[in-house]
Design a protein around this motif. Structure first.
Motif, mmCIF file in Angstrom:
data_model
loop_
_atom_site.group_PDB
_atom_site.id
_atom_site.type_symbol
_atom_site.label_atom_id
_atom_site.label_comp_id
_atom_site.label_asym_id
_atom_site.label_seq_id
_atom_site.Cartn_x
_atom_site.Cartn_y
_atom_site.Cartn_z
ATOM 1 N N LEU A 4 0.754 -1.262 -0.135
ATOM 2 C CA LEU A 4 -0.082 -0.013 0.160
ATOM 3 C C LEU A 4 0.988 1.395 -0.095
ATOM 4 O O LEU A 4 1.665 1.298 0.844
ATOM 5 C CB LEU A 4 -1.002 0.040 1.163
ATOM 6 C CG LEU A 4 -2.148 -0.915 1.344
ATOM 7 C CD1 LEU A 4 -1.988 -2.079 0.970
ATOM 8 C CD2 LEU A 4 -2.971 -0.656 2.619
ATOM 9 N N VAL A 5 0.760 2.107 -0.983
ATOM 10 C CA VAL A 5 1.614 3.336 -0.972
ATOM 11 C C VAL A 5 0.752 4.434 -1.024
ATOM 12 O O VAL A 5 -0.044 4.679 -1.961
ATOM 13 C CB VAL A 5 2.424 3.249 -2.221
ATOM 14 C CG1 VAL A 5 3.222 4.481 -2.404
ATOM 15 C CG2 VAL A 5 3.287 2.091 -2.344
ATOM 16 N N GLU A 6 1.175 5.321 -0.192
ATOM 17 C CA GLU A 6 0.163 6.654 0.115
ATOM 18 C C GLU A 6 0.982 7.711 -0.772
ATOM 19 O O GLU A 6 2.265 7.613 -0.658
ATOM 20 C CB GLU A 6 -0.036 6.923 1.397
ATOM 21 C CG GLU A 6 -0.538 6.145 2.398
ATOM 22 C CD GLU A 6 0.166 5.104 3.187
ATOM 23 O OE1 GLU A 6 -0.133 4.815 4.533
ATOM 24 O OE2 GLU A 6 1.585 5.071 2.929
ATOM 25 N N SER A 7 0.375 8.685 -0.936
ATOM 26 C CA SER A 7 0.591 10.002 -1.712
ATOM 27 C C SER A 7 0.011 11.187 -1.442
ATOM 28 O O SER A 7 -1.258 11.018 -1.215
ATOM 29 C CB SER A 7 1.222 9.864 -2.999
ATOM 30 O OG SER A 7 -0.153 9.597 -4.113
ATOM 31 N N GLY A 8 0.398 12.206 -1.508
ATOM 32 C CA GLY A 8 -0.336 13.453 -1.751
ATOM 33 C C GLY A 8 -0.452 14.229 -0.375
ATOM 34 O O GLY A 8 -1.164 15.413 -0.388
ATOM 35 N N GLY A 9 0.412 13.967 0.680
ATOM 36 C CA GLY A 9 0.614 14.833 1.758
ATOM 37 C C GLY A 9 1.511 15.912 1.512
ATOM 38 O O GLY A 9 2.104 16.138 0.271
ATOM 39 N N GLY A 10 1.750 16.925 2.471
ATOM 40 C CA GLY A 10 2.177 18.184 2.293
ATOM 41 C C GLY A 10 2.069 19.005 3.136
ATOM 42 O O GLY A 10 1.514 18.673 4.250
ATOM 43 N N LEU A 11 2.354 20.532 3.086
ATOM 44 C CA LEU A 11 2.499 21.448 3.924
ATOM 45 C C LEU A 11 1.254 22.415 3.280
ATOM 46 O O LEU A 11 1.181 22.666 2.240
ATOM 47 C CB LEU A 11 3.457 22.096 3.960
ATOM 48 C CG LEU A 11 3.621 23.541 4.841
ATOM 49 C CD1 LEU A 11 3.155 23.382 6.204
ATOM 50 C CD2 LEU A 11 4.710 24.392 4.987
ATOM 51 N N VAL A 12 0.355 22.732 4.295
ATOM 52 C CA VAL A 12 -1.004 23.698 3.787
ATOM 53 C C VAL A 12 -1.298 24.526 4.608
ATOM 54 O O VAL A 12 -0.960 24.311 6.185
ATOM 55 C CB VAL A 12 -2.127 22.577 3.071
ATOM 56 C CG1 VAL A 12 -2.591 21.928 4.426
ATOM 57 C CG2 VAL A 12 -3.325 23.425 2.426
ATOM 58 N N GLN A 13 -1.740 25.750 4.280
ATOM 59 C CA GLN A 13 -2.376 26.560 5.347
ATOM 60 C C GLN A 13 -3.553 26.214 5.957
ATOM 61 O O GLN A 13 -4.459 25.305 5.313
ATOM 62 C CB GLN A 13 -2.475 27.958 4.807
ATOM 63 C CG GLN A 13 -1.125 28.557 4.697
ATOM 64 C CD GLN A 13 -1.115 30.029 4.295
ATOM 65 O OE1 GLN A 13 -2.117 30.568 3.707
ATOM 66 N NE2 GLN A 13 -0.159 30.713 4.490
ATOM 67 N N ASP A 89 -5.271 18.946 12.464
ATOM 68 C CA ASP A 89 -5.296 17.723 11.722
ATOM 69 C C ASP A 89 -3.874 17.332 11.122
ATOM 70 O O ASP A 89 -3.739 16.174 10.371
ATOM 71 C CB ASP A 89 -5.949 18.014 10.285
ATOM 72 C CG ASP A 89 -7.560 18.385 10.404
ATOM 73 O OD1 ASP A 89 -8.068 19.324 9.731
ATOM 74 O OD2 ASP A 89 -7.919 17.721 11.188
ATOM 75 N N THR A 90 -2.899 18.168 11.700
ATOM 76 C CA THR A 90 -1.489 17.627 11.472
ATOM 77 C C THR A 90 -1.230 16.193 11.964
ATOM 78 O O THR A 90 -1.334 16.125 13.212
ATOM 79 C CB THR A 90 -0.414 18.502 11.988
ATOM 80 O OG1 THR A 90 -0.587 20.047 11.418
ATOM 81 C CG2 THR A 90 1.050 18.376 11.854
ATOM 82 N N ALA A 91 -0.692 15.394 11.186
ATOM 83 C CA ALA A 91 -0.330 13.898 11.477
ATOM 84 C C ALA A 91 0.267 13.287 10.376
ATOM 85 O O ALA A 91 0.261 13.774 9.032
ATOM 86 C CB ALA A 91 -1.658 13.349 12.008
ATOM 87 N N GLN A 110 2.941 12.628 5.483
ATOM 88 C CA GLN A 110 2.826 13.364 6.306
ATOM 89 C C GLN A 110 2.034 14.565 5.706
ATOM 90 O O GLN A 110 2.148 15.125 4.667
ATOM 91 C CB GLN A 110 4.268 14.107 6.738
ATOM 92 C CG GLN A 110 4.440 15.367 7.385
ATOM 93 C CD GLN A 110 3.994 14.666 8.919
ATOM 94 O OE1 GLN A 110 4.415 14.190 9.427
ATOM 95 N NE2 GLN A 110 2.974 15.676 9.792
ATOM 96 N N VAL A 111 1.154 15.002 6.578
ATOM 97 C CA VAL A 111 0.318 16.199 6.593
ATOM 98 C C VAL A 111 0.661 17.274 7.703
ATOM 99 O O VAL A 111 0.294 16.890 8.618
ATOM 100 C CB VAL A 111 -1.275 15.548 6.554
ATOM 101 C CG1 VAL A 111 -2.002 16.997 6.573
ATOM 102 C CG2 VAL A 111 -1.704 14.830 5.251
ATOM 103 N N THR A 112 0.905 18.245 6.989
ATOM 104 C CA THR A 112 1.154 19.471 8.015
ATOM 105 C C THR A 112 0.416 20.838 7.857
ATOM 106 O O THR A 112 0.308 20.980 6.740
ATOM 107 C CB THR A 112 2.625 19.841 7.883
ATOM 108 O OG1 THR A 112 3.376 18.756 8.481
ATOM 109 C CG2 THR A 112 2.843 21.026 9.164
ATOM 110 N N VAL A 113 -0.577 21.160 8.652
ATOM 111 C CA VAL A 113 -1.257 22.357 8.420
ATOM 112 C C VAL A 113 -0.902 23.235 9.329
ATOM 113 O O VAL A 113 -0.718 23.185 10.364
ATOM 114 C CB VAL A 113 -2.989 22.042 8.935
ATOM 115 C CG1 VAL A 113 -3.755 23.177 8.715
ATOM 116 C CG2 VAL A 113 -3.152 20.769 8.260
ATOM 117 N N SER A 114 -0.252 24.574 8.912
ATOM 118 C CA SER A 114 -0.325 25.669 9.519
ATOM 119 C C SER A 114 -1.185 26.726 9.882
ATOM 120 O O SER A 114 -2.001 26.725 9.088
ATOM 121 C CB SER A 114 1.160 26.515 8.543
ATOM 122 O OG SER A 114 0.478 26.853 7.308
ATOM 123 N N SER A 115 -1.020 27.367 11.009
ATOM 124 C CA SER A 115 -1.774 28.184 11.363
ATOM 125 C C SER A 115 -1.760 29.712 10.974
ATOM 126 O O SER A 115 -0.569 29.815 10.341
ATOM 127 C CB SER A 115 -1.973 28.329 12.920
ATOM 128 O OG SER A 115 -0.840 28.843 13.376
#
Length: 115
Positions: A4-13, A89-91, A110-115
């Motif tokens: 199983l290969v995930e993709s699409g994560g990243g840094l978003v506001q 939601d960062t995780a 990794q999904v990182t949500v900045s404030s």
């Protein structure tokens, strides 16, 4: 070998969107369960969303109304559309599948949500 290969994560506001994908390879057996989990630093892994064989979705209360789980017509790729993202939601997001009575996990994205 099933992968199983995930993709699409990243840094978003905060307030932004991301779409995660999970591709399954190495098996022609029916996938009987599929889900997305996530794990934030210092916290246990938690269930985010599931989708049944019939296509019925279920969501954790924390993401209901913001996230959408879906799959392609061949049922080989799982998606998680994440809208109105919040810093909490960062995780690391993990894909899960049950195939031929065995459970499989992806390595996470990794999904990182900045404030």
């Amino acid at each position: 070998q099933v992968q199983l290969v995930e993709s699409g994560g990243g840094l978003v506001q905060a307030g932004g969107s991301l779409r995660l994908s999970c591709a399954v390879s190495g098996s022609t057996s029916e996938i009987t369960a599929r889900a997305w989990y996530r794990q934030a630093p210092g916290k246990p892994r938690e269930l985010v969303a599931t989708i049944t064989r019939g296509g019925t979705p279920n969501y954790a209360d924390s993401v209901k109304g913001r996230f959408t789980i879906s799959r392609d017509s061949a049922k080989s790729t799982l998606y998680l559309q994440m809208d109105s993202l919040k810093p909490e939601d960062t995780a690391v997001y993990y894909c899960y599948a049950t195939i031929a009575f065995s459970n499989y996990w992806g390595r996470g994205t990794q999904v990182t949500v900045s404030s």
